[in-house]
Design a protein around this motif. Structure first.
Motif, mmCIF file in Angstrom:
data_model
loop_
_atom_site.group_PDB
_atom_site.id
_atom_site.type_symbol
_atom_site.label_atom_id
_atom_site.label_comp_id
_atom_site.label_asym_id
_atom_site.label_seq_id
_atom_site.Cartn_x
_atom_site.Cartn_y
_atom_site.Cartn_z
ATOM 1 N N TYR A 119 40.959 10.585 -61.751
ATOM 2 C CA TYR A 119 39.969 10.300 -62.787
ATOM 3 C C TYR A 119 38.641 10.994 -62.475
ATOM 4 C CZ TYR A 119 36.698 7.950 -65.802
ATOM 5 O OH TYR A 119 35.724 7.706 -66.724
ATOM 6 N N LEU A 120 38.223 10.969 -61.208
ATOM 7 C CA LEU A 120 36.956 11.592 -60.836
ATOM 8 C C LEU A 120 36.997 13.094 -61.086
ATOM 9 C CD1 LEU A 120 34.192 10.962 -59.707
ATOM 10 C CD2 LEU A 120 35.083 11.324 -57.407
ATOM 11 N N LYS A 121 38.119 13.730 -60.766
ATOM 12 C CA LYS A 121 38.253 15.165 -60.987
ATOM 13 C C LYS A 121 38.122 15.501 -62.467
ATOM 14 C CE LYS A 121 41.338 19.062 -59.981
ATOM 15 N NZ LYS A 121 42.621 19.473 -59.372
ATOM 16 N N LYS A 122 38.728 14.672 -63.308
ATOM 17 C CA LYS A 122 38.670 14.888 -64.750
ATOM 18 C C LYS A 122 37.256 14.674 -65.285
ATOM 19 C CE LYS A 122 40.663 13.207 -69.103
ATOM 20 N NZ LYS A 122 41.638 12.254 -69.710
ATOM 21 N N SER A 123 36.595 13.604 -64.842
ATOM 22 C CA SER A 123 35.258 13.304 -65.356
ATOM 23 C C SER A 123 34.225 14.291 -64.843
ATOM 24 C CB SER A 123 34.857 11.871 -64.981
ATOM 25 O OG SER A 123 34.768 11.704 -63.576
ATOM 26 N N LEU A 124 34.387 14.804 -63.617
ATOM 27 C CA LEU A 124 33.426 15.768 -63.088
ATOM 28 C C LEU A 124 33.385 17.040 -63.928
ATOM 29 C CD1 LEU A 124 33.797 15.573 -59.185
ATOM 30 C CD2 LEU A 124 31.857 14.862 -60.587
ATOM 31 N N LYS A 125 34.526 17.449 -64.440
ATOM 32 C CA LYS A 125 34.569 18.636 -65.297
ATOM 33 C C LYS A 125 33.709 18.406 -66.547
ATOM 34 C CE LYS A 125 37.839 21.703 -67.694
ATOM 35 N NZ LYS A 125 37.214 21.577 -69.035
ATOM 36 N N ILE A 126 33.812 17.215 -67.117
ATOM 37 C CA ILE A 126 33.045 16.899 -68.324
ATOM 38 C C ILE A 126 31.560 16.822 -68.011
ATOM 39 C CG2 ILE A 126 32.642 15.134 -70.092
ATOM 40 C CD1 ILE A 126 35.624 14.426 -69.849
ATOM 41 N N TYR A 127 31.209 16.152 -66.912
ATOM 42 C CA TYR A 127 29.792 16.005 -66.571
ATOM 43 C C TYR A 127 29.156 17.341 -66.174
ATOM 44 C CZ TYR A 127 30.377 10.951 -66.751
ATOM 45 O OH TYR A 127 30.622 9.665 -67.176
ATOM 46 N N ARG A 128 29.936 18.230 -65.589
ATOM 47 C CA ARG A 128 29.416 19.561 -65.262
ATOM 48 C C ARG A 128 29.081 20.314 -66.556
ATOM 49 N NH1 ARG A 128 33.590 21.578 -63.144
ATOM 50 N NH2 ARG A 128 33.187 21.082 -60.961
ATOM 51 N N GLU A 129 29.977 20.235 -67.534
ATOM 52 C CA GLU A 129 29.724 20.878 -68.822
ATOM 53 C C GLU A 129 28.497 20.275 -69.504
ATOM 54 O OE1 GLU A 129 33.394 20.195 -70.781
ATOM 55 O OE2 GLU A 129 34.433 21.915 -69.861
ATOM 56 N N ARG A 130 28.346 18.969 -69.403
ATOM 57 C CA ARG A 130 27.178 18.318 -70.013
ATOM 58 C C ARG A 130 25.896 18.730 -69.293
ATOM 59 N NH1 ARG A 130 28.996 12.106 -71.720
ATOM 60 N NH2 ARG A 130 30.683 12.760 -73.115
ATOM 61 N N ARG A 131 25.942 18.825 -67.979
ATOM 62 C CA ARG A 131 24.761 19.265 -67.242
ATOM 63 C C ARG A 131 24.333 20.659 -67.685
ATOM 64 N NH1 ARG A 131 25.309 21.929 -61.503
ATOM 65 N NH2 ARG A 131 26.518 23.215 -62.956
ATOM 66 N N ASP A 132 25.298 21.567 -67.781
ATOM 67 C CA ASP A 132 24.988 22.949 -68.167
ATOM 68 C C ASP A 132 24.413 23.020 -69.578
ATOM 69 O OD1 ASP A 132 25.944 23.705 -65.711
ATOM 70 O OD2 ASP A 132 27.908 24.360 -66.447
ATOM 71 N N TYR A 133 24.992 22.247 -70.493
ATOM 72 C CA TYR A 133 24.515 22.281 -71.878
ATOM 73 C C TYR A 133 23.147 21.622 -71.994
ATOM 74 C CZ TYR A 133 24.629 21.977 -76.973
ATOM 75 O OH TYR A 133 24.338 22.111 -78.312
ATOM 76 N N PHE A 134 22.935 20.545 -71.248
ATOM 77 C CA PHE A 134 21.644 19.857 -71.280
ATOM 78 C C PHE A 134 20.541 20.773 -70.761
ATOM 79 C CE2 PHE A 134 18.588 16.595 -69.729
ATOM 80 C CZ PHE A 134 18.415 15.898 -70.916
ATOM 81 N N ALA A 135 20.833 21.487 -69.682
ATOM 82 C CA ALA A 135 19.849 22.425 -69.127
ATOM 83 C C ALA A 135 19.556 23.547 -70.125
ATOM 84 C CB ALA A 135 20.362 23.002 -67.810
ATOM 85 N N LEU A 136 20.596 24.007 -70.814
ATOM 86 C CA LEU A 136 20.420 25.055 -71.818
ATOM 87 C C LEU A 136 19.514 24.570 -72.957
ATOM 88 C CD1 LEU A 136 21.315 27.907 -72.817
ATOM 89 C CD2 LEU A 136 23.182 26.747 -74.028
ATOM 90 N N LEU A 137 19.727 23.352 -73.414
ATOM 91 C CA LEU A 137 18.914 22.795 -74.489
ATOM 92 C C LEU A 137 17.468 22.596 -74.057
ATOM 93 C CD1 LEU A 137 21.364 20.118 -75.964
ATOM 94 C CD2 LEU A 137 20.673 22.261 -77.047
ATOM 95 N N LEU A 138 17.268 22.086 -72.837
ATOM 96 C CA LEU A 138 15.906 21.903 -72.338
ATOM 97 C C LEU A 138 15.154 23.230 -72.311
ATOM 98 C CD1 LEU A 138 16.308 19.396 -69.348
ATOM 99 C CD2 LEU A 138 15.169 18.960 -71.527
ATOM 100 N N ASP A 139 15.827 24.242 -71.821
ATOM 101 C CA ASP A 139 15.189 25.562 -71.735
ATOM 102 C C ASP A 139 14.894 26.104 -73.129
ATOM 103 O OD1 ASP A 139 14.324 27.802 -70.059
ATOM 104 O OD2 ASP A 139 15.947 28.874 -71.047
ATOM 105 N N GLN A 140 15.805 25.892 -74.057
ATOM 106 C CA GLN A 140 15.660 26.440 -75.410
ATOM 107 C C GLN A 140 14.570 25.733 -76.208
ATOM 108 O OE1 GLN A 140 19.331 26.447 -77.612
ATOM 109 N NE2 GLN A 140 18.343 26.863 -79.582
ATOM 110 N N TYR A 141 14.511 24.397 -76.125
ATOM 111 C CA TYR A 141 13.623 23.633 -76.999
ATOM 112 C C TYR A 141 12.275 23.278 -76.363
ATOM 113 C CZ TYR A 141 17.257 22.989 -80.530
ATOM 114 O OH TYR A 141 18.187 23.190 -81.520
ATOM 115 N N VAL A 142 12.252 23.004 -75.057
ATOM 116 C CA VAL A 142 10.983 22.584 -74.435
ATOM 117 C C VAL A 142 10.674 23.407 -73.186
ATOM 118 C CG1 VAL A 142 10.941 20.229 -75.339
ATOM 119 C CG2 VAL A 142 12.229 20.713 -73.249
ATOM 120 N N GLY A 143 11.312 24.548 -73.048
ATOM 121 C CA GLY A 143 11.090 25.396 -71.880
ATOM 122 C C GLY A 143 9.660 25.873 -71.736
ATOM 123 N N ASP A 144 8.917 25.948 -72.840
ATOM 124 C CA ASP A 144 7.514 26.379 -72.769
ATOM 125 C C ASP A 144 6.612 25.288 -72.197
ATOM 126 O OD1 ASP A 144 8.194 28.805 -73.874
ATOM 127 O OD2 ASP A 144 7.710 28.193 -75.934
#
Length: 495
Positions: free
Chosen positions: A392-417
């Motif tokens: 279960y941890l292996k499966k959930s880590l894949k999802i949370y890694r994707e969420r981390r990457d997308y969240f960082a992308l959104l932060l940079d795009q919308y409030v990076g300034d």
């Protein structure tokens, strides 16, 4: 003595016909309440069953059952040819009719009749909101948990006849099966060469720290924490009456030289650390500093309380092993949580320590959690033994890694300034510092107007710092985008 006719029973006996409680028990409980409070003093003759049934507009058999209940509980006595009378000492002056009008027996006292010590240290800092979107300090997404599968394991264990004896015993020491499997799991995953005798099972990280504080800390002791630290832990330390000293942190974690300087100036009892991902900044304590701190602990004799609150959540590389794995002198007490990626009801906390300390910690756990939860621990033990936790941890880590990457992308795009942040190597939150100061409380209110809730516990602001800890683990991609858009619009509205 007032006669039965003079006592206004309807003023203090209220029947709720929609209640699940039977009518006769409602009447009986309220009459007992009236006796206890002196409204029906010793010697009061109760009305006949027919008279009281007419007064309260219920069937006579209901009042017969009421009197039987009062008699069974010892509140009244029946004297042949005379009636039913209240039993008790005649110490209270009967109340008048006006007294009954002023008082309603169904009301519980609003305040105590005695004084007691209060403390604002333990005030609940958590807030709630009806906003559709919210940030938190980094918790898993309950929607990802396999609750049905976990429930089946629990149900299966509950049905086994061999486990029925568990239900008849108190066992704050926990399940031996779970402790054996958990010690093996911690050995493999975190390099802790322990046995089940080095484990204490608790309900949460906070309970673990509370028990450790009760045993190891005395009033007036000095405890070192990071310059920014976990507020709940600080509350526990403050309640213990210790002096809390803040030590600065940087991109490699707590600054060891500052710890050394503190040790030279005064006796240090404990150093509290979250080395895997420092709370709240998420930085990882470097391997070199870990060794230096262990050497300092041996040199100056202070305890290292190591809190690995999110060790399981790492994405880019293997995590650095805990300080406890390299501790050969018994200076580290290690605490953590197990099953954090599971539903909250399936999680548990634990303490790892040498056996002599463990014996004392068990005494305190026996006071505050004598019952324990041995069935749940049996479930977790089986999940480890069958490899379910790892899968279960292996499966959930894949999802949370994707969420981390997308969240960082959104932060940079919308409030990076407006903000600076580093994509964390693990955990479920991002630490964001504002490039120019902004009133974070005002920003929070602006976000709330647009359906995004940011708790005050995530806001860090002083003369030198304006920062936020933004948890993303509980958000899916669409929720992340909506939340960051609201944050961006709110920031722009303040400029």
């Amino acid at each position: 003595m007032d006669s039965p006719v003079e006592i206004p029973y309807q003023s203090f006996v209220k029947i709720n016909r929609a209640s699940d409680t039977s009518m006769y028990m409602q009447v009986a409980n309220q009459l007992i309440n009236a006796i206890q409070r002196g409204y029906l003093p010793f010697g009061t003759k109760l009305p006949g069953t027919r008279a009281l049934s007419r007064t309260l507009e219920v069937h006579r058999n209901t009042i017969v059952a009421v009197y039987d209940e009062l008699f069974a509980q010892g509140w009244v006595e029946s004297i042949p040819n005379k009636g039913t009378f209240v039993i008790g000492k005649n110490e209270e002056k009967p109340l008048t009719f006006k007294d009954f009008e002023k008082t309603h027996l169904e009301h519980y006292p609003k305040i105590t009749g005695f004084s007691f010590k209060t403390s604002n240290i333990l005030d609940n800092p958590f807030e709630h909101s009806a906003c559709e979107y919210l940030f938190n300090d980094g918790v898993p997404d309950i929607r990802l948990t396999q609750i049905d599968q976990h429930s089946k394991i629990y149900s299966s264990i509950l049905k086994r006849k061999g486990h029925h004896k568990m239900l008849g015993h108190y066992n704050h020491d926990g399940s031996e099966f779970f402790k054996k499997n958990l010690s093996h799991y911690l050995n493999l995953s975190r390099g802790l060469p322990i046995s089940k005798d080095n484990l204490l099972i608790t309900r949460s990280t906070e309970m673990s720290i509370y028990i450790v504080s009760e045993v190891l800390l005395s009033q007036g002791d000095t405890v070192l924490v990071g310059a920014l630290s976990y507020f709940s832990v600080n509350m526990i330390f403050q309640k213990a009456g210790v002096n809390i000293r803040s030590i600065p942190i940087d991109e490699e974690g707590i600054i060891v030289e500052s710890v050394r300087e503190a040790c030279k100036k005064q006796k240090i009892r404990m150093l509290y650390l979250t080395p895997h991902h420092h709370y709240p900044t998420t930085v990882t304590l470097s391997a070199q500093r870990r060794l230096e701190l262990l050497n300092l602990a041996n040199e100056y004799g202070f305890i290292i309380l190591e809190d690995d609150y999110d060790y399981d959540f790492h994405y880019d590389k293997s995590p650095i092993l805990p300080l406890a794995s390299a501790d050969t002198s018994g200076m580290v007490v290690y605490i953590g949580s197990f099953g954090k990626s599971l539903a909250p009801g399936f999680r548990t906390g634990f303490i790892v320590a040498p056996e002599n300390l463990m014996a004392e910690l068990r005494k305190y756990l026996g006071i505050i959690d004598r019952q324990g939860d041995i069935l749940m621990e049996q479930v977790l033990g089986e999940m480890i033994a069958e490899g379910e936790i790892n899968r279960y941890l292996k499966k959930s880590l894949k999802i949370y890694r994707e969420r981390r990457d997308y969240f960082a992308l959104l932060l940079d795009q919308y409030v990076g300034d407006f903000i600076e942040f580093s994509k964390p190597s693990g955990g479920l939150a991002v630490w964001a510092e504002w490039k120019t100061p902004v009133n974070l409380m005002q920003l929070g209110r602006e976000c709330a107007k647009n359906n995004l809730f940011i708790p005050k516990t995530l806001l860090y602001q002083n003369k030198e710092l304006s920062a936020m800890r933004l948890g993303y683990g509980h958000l899916n991609f669409d929720e992340m985008k909506s939340s960051i858009e609201i944050l961006s619009d709110s920031v722009k509205a303040l400029h």
